[in-house]
Structure formats: C-alpha cells, structure tokens
Scaffold this motif. Structure first.
Motif, short mmCIF file in Angstrom:
data_model
loop_
_atom_site.label_atom_id
_atom_site.label_comp_id
_atom_site.label_asym_id
_atom_site.label_seq_id
_atom_site.Cartn_x
_atom_site.Cartn_y
_atom_site.Cartn_z
N SER A 120 -1.34 12.99 -12.06
CA SER A 120 -0.11 12.20 -12.02
C SER A 120 0.77 12.54 -10.81
O SER A 120 1.66 11.78 -10.46
N LYS A 121 0.51 13.67 -10.17
CA LYS A 121 1.27 14.04 -8.98
C LYS A 121 0.64 13.47 -7.71
O LYS A 121 1.12 13.73 -6.61
N LYS A 122 -0.42 12.66 -7.91
CA LYS A 122 -1.12 12.10 -6.75
C LYS A 122 -1.25 10.57 -6.83
O LYS A 122 -2.01 9.98 -6.07
N VAL A 123 -0.55 9.95 -7.76
CA VAL A 123 -0.58 8.48 -7.84
C VAL A 123 0.86 7.98 -7.99
O VAL A 123 1.61 8.46 -8.83
N PHE A 124 1.22 7.03 -7.12
CA PHE A 124 2.60 6.58 -7.00
C PHE A 124 2.67 5.06 -6.93
O PHE A 124 1.71 4.40 -6.54
N VAL A 125 3.85 4.55 -7.25
CA VAL A 125 4.17 3.14 -7.07
C VAL A 125 5.17 3.06 -5.93
O VAL A 125 6.10 3.89 -5.83
N LEU A 126 5.00 2.08 -5.07
CA LEU A 126 5.92 1.88 -3.95
C LEU A 126 7.21 1.25 -4.46
O LEU A 126 7.19 0.13 -4.98
N ASP A 127 8.29 1.96 -4.32
CA ASP A 127 9.60 1.48 -4.76
C ASP A 127 9.96 0.21 -3.99
O ASP A 127 10.06 0.23 -2.77
N GLY A 128 10.15 -0.87 -4.72
CA GLY A 128 10.51 -2.14 -4.10
C GLY A 128 9.33 -3.00 -3.69
O GLY A 128 9.50 -4.16 -3.34
N ILE A 138 0.40 2.54 -4.89
CA ILE A 138 0.13 1.21 -5.39
C ILE A 138 1.39 0.36 -5.23
O ILE A 138 2.50 0.81 -5.53
N TYR A 139 1.21 -0.85 -4.76
CA TYR A 139 2.34 -1.77 -4.65
C TYR A 139 1.92 -3.14 -5.14
O TYR A 139 0.75 -3.40 -5.42
N ASP A 140 2.91 -4.00 -5.28
CA ASP A 140 2.62 -5.39 -5.61
C ASP A 140 3.65 -6.28 -4.95
O ASP A 140 4.61 -5.81 -4.35
N ASN A 141 3.43 -7.56 -5.11
CA ASN A 141 4.33 -8.58 -4.59
C ASN A 141 4.51 -9.65 -5.66
O ASN A 141 4.37 -10.83 -5.41
N SER A 142 4.75 -9.18 -6.88
CA SER A 142 4.83 -10.13 -8.00
C SER A 142 6.10 -9.92 -8.79
O SER A 142 6.78 -8.91 -8.66
N ASP A 143 6.39 -10.89 -9.65
CA ASP A 143 7.56 -10.81 -10.51
C ASP A 143 7.30 -10.01 -11.78
O ASP A 143 8.22 -9.76 -12.54
N GLU A 167 -2.68 -14.20 -0.68
CA GLU A 167 -1.48 -13.56 -0.14
C GLU A 167 -1.84 -12.24 0.54
O GLU A 167 -1.33 -11.93 1.61
N PHE A 168 -2.73 -11.48 -0.11
CA PHE A 168 -3.17 -10.21 0.45
C PHE A 168 -3.87 -10.43 1.79
O PHE A 168 -3.60 -9.72 2.76
N PHE A 169 -4.78 -11.40 1.85
CA PHE A 169 -5.49 -11.69 3.11
C PHE A 169 -4.50 -12.02 4.22
O PHE A 169 -4.70 -11.64 5.37
N ASN A 170 -3.42 -12.71 3.88
CA ASN A 170 -2.44 -13.15 4.87
C ASN A 170 -1.52 -12.03 5.34
O ASN A 170 -1.10 -12.02 6.50
N SER A 171 -1.19 -11.11 4.42
CA SER A 171 -0.19 -10.10 4.77
C SER A 171 -0.21 -8.94 3.78
O SER A 171 0.06 -9.14 2.59
N HIS A 172 -0.51 -7.76 4.28
CA HIS A 172 -0.52 -6.56 3.44
C HIS A 172 -0.16 -5.34 4.29
O HIS A 172 -0.12 -5.41 5.50
N ILE A 173 0.10 -4.25 3.60
CA ILE A 173 0.43 -3.00 4.28
C ILE A 173 -0.86 -2.45 4.90
O ILE A 173 -1.94 -2.54 4.32
N VAL A 185 -2.92 8.56 2.78
CA VAL A 185 -3.01 8.06 1.41
C VAL A 185 -3.98 6.88 1.32
O VAL A 185 -4.32 6.26 2.33
N LYS A 186 -4.39 6.59 0.10
CA LYS A 186 -5.13 5.35 -0.18
C LYS A 186 -4.12 4.38 -0.77
O LYS A 186 -3.31 4.76 -1.64
N ILE A 187 -4.15 3.15 -0.29
CA ILE A 187 -3.14 2.17 -0.69
C ILE A 187 -3.83 1.00 -1.38
O ILE A 187 -4.82 0.46 -0.88
N LEU A 188 -3.27 0.63 -2.52
CA LEU A 188 -3.79 -0.51 -3.27
C LEU A 188 -2.70 -1.54 -3.48
O LEU A 188 -1.58 -1.22 -3.89
N ASP A 189 -3.04 -2.79 -3.20
CA ASP A 189 -2.17 -3.93 -3.51
C ASP A 189 -2.64 -4.47 -4.85
O ASP A 189 -3.72 -5.06 -4.95
#
Length: 169
Positions: free
Chosen positions: A109-117, A86-91, A35-41, A16-20
C-alpha cells in the motif's frame, strides 16, 4: 488511499509505472480508450477496468481470479516492487477502483497511489500530455490476496447486528 500530487508525478515520471484507469458510464457516449490514445501522461498504459475484471460475472467490475490478475499485471510490466500511480479522466473516479484492486491483490500500500485531481488537473496545470504508446517487458507479478477486504451480505448483516445498528433489508 494514498495520493500523489501532479508536481510529484511530473518529477518522478521515470521512477514509476503509470496507469490510466479511466472508465465512463456506458450512456455517456465517451470512449476512454480513444481518449487515452489522443492524450495521456508520458509513460502511461491504459488499464481497461472492464477487461481486467471478472468478465464472467454479470455484475460489472468484480474482482478477477488471482491467476487472471497475476497475468494481467505481469503483462503490464509491473512487478511487486514497482511504485504505481493510477489516474483517470472520468466523473466516477475509476482510478480508485483500480487502486483497490492492487491493494486487494497484495501490492504494498506504500507503493500504489492515485493522482490527486487526475488527468483533468494535470491538463489544467498545462503539464505535458502525449499520444505515443509505450510498452514494457513482461514482469513476474505475484499475487497475495487480502480476502479480508471483501465481505458478503451475510458478513455485513452480522456486523450490523453485532454493533447494534438497524438492519435494513
């Protein structure tokens, strides 16, 4: 919206391709890019919601032109056939805005997802994070806008009237 679990992503990192798409409210004094530079998937790229939106519009995070989106996504090395997580680390759950942008601009739409949590859950489960950056070769992403996914105030008011809802100005 389609979600994937952290376990699923961990097993499919190379497929997969992963986006923060982390974005913080301006007064939070947090820096999403740092934050991304310091720690990401592993394999993730930082998706800047400010830069990748219509920067000429005074309202933040408005959809860019289809030409800008096509160029932006191509530069991320993403093609129309790629599966995207796609994921994030925000409120403010900014990953959902990025997800919507992909849907609006015609990604399957069957090929783009959000990371639960998001990244918070990923870290709580002690899954590996990285500080190394990755780059991909430019792809050829083609846009097909779904303009029906955006309504203006007049269209919204008309819908309210047609459905006998109370109109509030």
């Amino acid at each position: 919206m389609s979600l994937v679990t952290t376990d699923w992503l961990e097993k499919n990192l190379k497929k997969v391709k992963i986006l923060d798409a982390t974005w913080h409210m301006p007064n939070s004094k947090k820096d999403a890019l740092q934050e991304f530079f310091n720690s990401h998937i592993q394999g993730a790229q930082f998706f800047d919601l400010d830069k990748n939106s219509d920067e000429k519009n005074s309202i933040p995070h408005m959809l860019p032109s289809k030409e800008k989106w096509q160029e932006t996504v191509s530069n991320y090395g993403i093609s129309n056939e790629d599966i995207i997580v796609i994921y994030d680390n925000s409120d403010v759950i900014s990953s959902c805005r990025c997800w919507y942008m992909f849907i609006y601009f015609g990604h399957n739409s069957k090929k783009v997802f959000v990371l639960d949590g998001g990244l918070k859950k990923w870290k709580l489960e002690n899954k590996k994070t990285f500080d190394q950056l990755v780059s991909f070769s430019k792809a050829n992403y083609l846009v097909e806008e779904n303009k029906n996914l955006v309504k203006n105030k007049l269209q919204i008011n008309q819908n309210i009237k047609e459905n006998n809802f109370q109109l509030i100005d």
